[in-house]
Structures are given as structure tokens and as C-alpha cells.
Design a protein around this motif. Structure first.
Motif, PDB file in Angstrom:
ATOM      1  N   GLY A 190       1.028  -1.402  -0.167  1.00 47.78           N
ATOM      2  CA  GLY A 190      -0.050   0.038   0.130  1.00 47.78           C
ATOM      3  C   GLY A 190       0.843   1.714   0.288  1.00 47.78           C
ATOM      4  N   ARG A 191      -0.150   2.267  -0.630  1.00 50.60           N
ATOM      5  CA  ARG A 191       0.806   3.262  -0.249  1.00 50.60           C
ATOM      6  C   ARG A 191       0.401   4.852   0.711  1.00 50.60           C
ATOM      7  N   MET A 192       0.698   5.349   0.733  1.00 49.80           N
ATOM      8  CA  MET A 192       0.137   7.149   1.331  1.00 49.80           C
ATOM      9  C   MET A 192       0.634   8.198   0.650  1.00 49.80           C
ATOM     10  N   GLY A 193      -0.040   9.112   0.469  1.00 46.09           N
ATOM     11  CA  GLY A 193       1.064  10.279   0.078  1.00 46.09           C
ATOM     12  C   GLY A 193       0.348  11.805   0.707  1.00 46.09           C
ATOM     13  N   ILE A 194       0.591  12.243   1.378  1.00 48.60           N
ATOM     14  CA  ILE A 194       0.036  13.224   1.988  1.00 48.60           C
ATOM     15  C   ILE A 194       0.756  14.527   1.264  1.00 48.60           C
ATOM     16  N   PRO A 195       0.576  15.889   0.612  1.00 46.10           N
ATOM     17  CA  PRO A 195       1.133  17.326   0.409  1.00 46.10           C
ATOM     18  C   PRO A 195       1.075  18.069   1.439  1.00 46.10           C
ATOM     19  N   TYR A 196       2.139  18.346   1.391  1.00 49.00           N
ATOM     20  CA  TYR A 196       2.355  20.021   2.801  1.00 49.00           C
ATOM     21  C   TYR A 196       2.317  21.016   1.544  1.00 49.00           C
ATOM     22  N   ARG A 197       1.704  21.290   1.689  1.00 52.01           N
ATOM     23  CA  ARG A 197       1.735  23.177   0.163  1.00 52.01           C
ATOM     24  C   ARG A 197       2.242  24.379   0.947  1.00 52.01           C
ATOM     25  N   PRO A 198       2.286  23.794   2.686  1.00 50.50           N
ATOM     26  CA  PRO A 198       2.828  25.214   2.670  1.00 50.50           C
ATOM     27  C   PRO A 198       4.922  25.492   2.588  1.00 50.50           C
ATOM     28  N   ALA A 199       4.496  24.074   3.018  1.00 50.45           N
ATOM     29  CA  ALA A 199       6.696  24.015   2.037  1.00 50.45           C
ATOM     30  C   ALA A 199       6.199  23.204   0.271  1.00 50.45           C
ATOM     31  N   ASN A 200       5.661  23.131   0.040  1.00 49.86           N
ATOM     32  CA  ASN A 200       5.317  22.499  -1.318  1.00 49.86           C
ATOM     33  C   ASN A 200       6.215  21.252  -1.513  1.00 49.86           C
ATOM     34  N   VAL A 201       5.897  20.506  -0.647  1.00 45.75           N
ATOM     35  CA  VAL A 201       6.171  19.288  -1.293  1.00 45.75           C
ATOM     36  C   VAL A 201       5.239  18.225  -0.548  1.00 45.75           C
ATOM     37  N   HIS A 202       5.770  17.041  -1.130  1.00 40.48           N
ATOM     38  CA  HIS A 202       4.653  15.910  -1.229  1.00 40.48           C
ATOM     39  C   HIS A 202       5.791  14.964  -0.203  1.00 40.48           C
ATOM     40  N   LEU A 203       5.227  14.411   1.048  1.00 41.39           N
ATOM     41  CA  LEU A 203       5.620  12.845   1.757  1.00 41.39           C
ATOM     42  C   LEU A 203       4.958  11.746   1.343  1.00 41.39           C
ATOM     43  N   ILE A 204       5.616  11.252   0.799  1.00 42.41           N
ATOM     44  CA  ILE A 204       4.993   9.222   0.450  1.00 42.41           C
ATOM     45  C   ILE A 204       5.209   8.452   1.364  1.00 42.41           C
ATOM     46  N   SER A 205       5.220   7.367   1.626  1.00 42.25           N
ATOM     47  CA  SER A 205       5.391   6.130   1.957  1.00 42.25           C
ATOM     48  C   SER A 205       4.702   5.140   1.296  1.00 42.25           C
ATOM     49  N   VAL A 206       4.913   4.797   1.356  1.00 44.04           N
ATOM     50  CA  VAL A 206       5.321   2.803   0.210  1.00 44.04           C
ATOM     51  C   VAL A 206       5.351   1.543   1.151  1.00 44.04           C
ATOM     52  N   ALA A 207       4.325   1.062   1.681  1.00 48.80           N
ATOM     53  CA  ALA A 207       4.996  -0.549   2.687  1.00 48.80           C
ATOM     54  C   ALA A 207       5.458  -1.464   1.046  1.00 48.80           C
ATOM     55  N   VAL A 208       6.179  -2.657   1.738  1.00 42.03           N
ATOM     56  CA  VAL A 208       6.501  -3.648   0.634  1.00 42.03           C
ATOM     57  C   VAL A 208       6.597  -5.006   1.363  1.00 42.03           C
ATOM     58  N   ASP A 209       6.758  -5.110   0.704  1.00 42.97           N
ATOM     59  CA  ASP A 209       6.720  -6.858   0.616  1.00 42.97           C
ATOM     60  C   ASP A 209       7.402  -7.782  -1.191  1.00 42.97           C
ATOM     61  N   ALA A 210       8.625  -7.919  -0.364  1.00 43.58           N
ATOM     62  CA  ALA A 210       9.959  -8.047  -1.563  1.00 43.58           C
ATOM     63  C   ALA A 210      11.525  -8.651  -1.022  1.00 43.58           C
ATOM     64  N   ALA A 211      12.032  -9.557  -1.629  1.00 45.43           N
ATOM     65  CA  ALA A 211      13.244  -9.655  -1.451  1.00 45.43           C
ATOM     66  C   ALA A 211      14.091  -8.247  -1.500  1.00 45.43           C
ATOM     67  N   PRO A 212      14.848  -8.172  -0.359  1.00 43.92           N
ATOM     68  CA  PRO A 212      15.789  -7.078   0.082  1.00 43.92           C
ATOM     69  C   PRO A 212      16.740  -6.191  -1.191  1.00 43.92           C
ATOM     70  N   ASP A 213      17.171  -7.068  -2.289  1.00 45.20           N
ATOM     71  CA  ASP A 213      17.491  -6.471  -3.689  1.00 45.20           C
ATOM     72  C   ASP A 213      16.230  -5.494  -4.302  1.00 45.20           C
ATOM     73  N   GLN A 214      15.190  -6.249  -4.509  1.00 45.66           N
ATOM     74  CA  GLN A 214      14.395  -5.777  -5.015  1.00 45.66           C
ATOM     75  C   GLN A 214      13.947  -4.303  -4.506  1.00 45.66           C
ATOM     76  N   ILE A 215      13.734  -4.264  -3.156  1.00 43.28           N
ATOM     77  CA  ILE A 215      13.954  -2.919  -2.492  1.00 43.28           C
ATOM     78  C   ILE A 215      14.370  -2.479  -2.748  1.00 43.28           C
TER      79      ILE A 215
END
Length: 89
Positions: free
Chosen positions: A34-59
Motif C-alpha cells: 500500500g501507499r500513502m501520499g500527503i501534500p504539504y502545501r506550506p512547504a510545497n512538498v509531498h510526503l510519500i510512504s510505500v509499504a512493500v513485501d519483497a526480496a531486499p535486492d528488489q526493495i
């Protein structure tokens, strides 16, 4: 290869990188929980988190590709959870 659960955290400062970022995530869609994105408009940035299940090399490959995008910082935090290799059907 053994799989790990991890969170890939990104700070997007360049809105022109959104299409490339989404294309990379699409390439790794099979390992994304899953993923979650949060726009933080006062700083003009987007904070994004992505949860993964994979081999370490792939991550690591995904995180490296994301971190090479202009205006994107990416870091990975691994859990202590180790999962067996996925069996092919």
C-alpha cells in the motif's frame, strides 16, 4: 530469496518528477502492499510512504531508482519480519 517487509519513505520536492515516480512504482506493483501520499502545501512538498513485501535486492533497486529522480529523496526502513520466498504457481 527471503522476503522482507519495509517502508520506503520519500520526499518529493519536484512536481515534474511525479510521472516518473509513479512509473517506477508501477514497475514494482507486485511487491507494494500500500501507499500513502500527503501534500504539504506550506512547504510545497509531498510526503510519500510505500509499504512493500519483497526480496531486499528488489526493495533496494526500487529505492535506488526513486532516489535518482531529480527532486526526490528516498530512504528505506526494514522490519525484523523475514518471510519465505514466494512459491510460483
Amino acid at each position: 530469496m527471503e522476503r522482507r517487509i519495509a517502508i520506503v519513505s520519500m520526499i518529493l520536492q519536484n512536481p515534474d518528477a511525479v510521472a516518473d515516480l509513479n512509473a517506477i512504482l508501477h514497475d514494482y506493483q507486485d511487491c507494494i502492499i500500500g501507499r500513502m501520499g500527503i501534500p504539504y502545501r506550506p512547504a510545497n512538498v509531498h510526503l510519500i510512504s510505500v509499504a512493500v513485501d519483497a526480496a531486499p535486492d528488489q526493495i533496494n533497486a526500487m529505492t535506488g531508482r526513486l532516489g535518482r529522480l531529480d527532486g526526490v529523496s528516498a530512504k528505506t526502513m526494514y522490519s525484523d519480519v523475514h518471510l519465505p520466498e514466494k512459491k510460483e504457481r
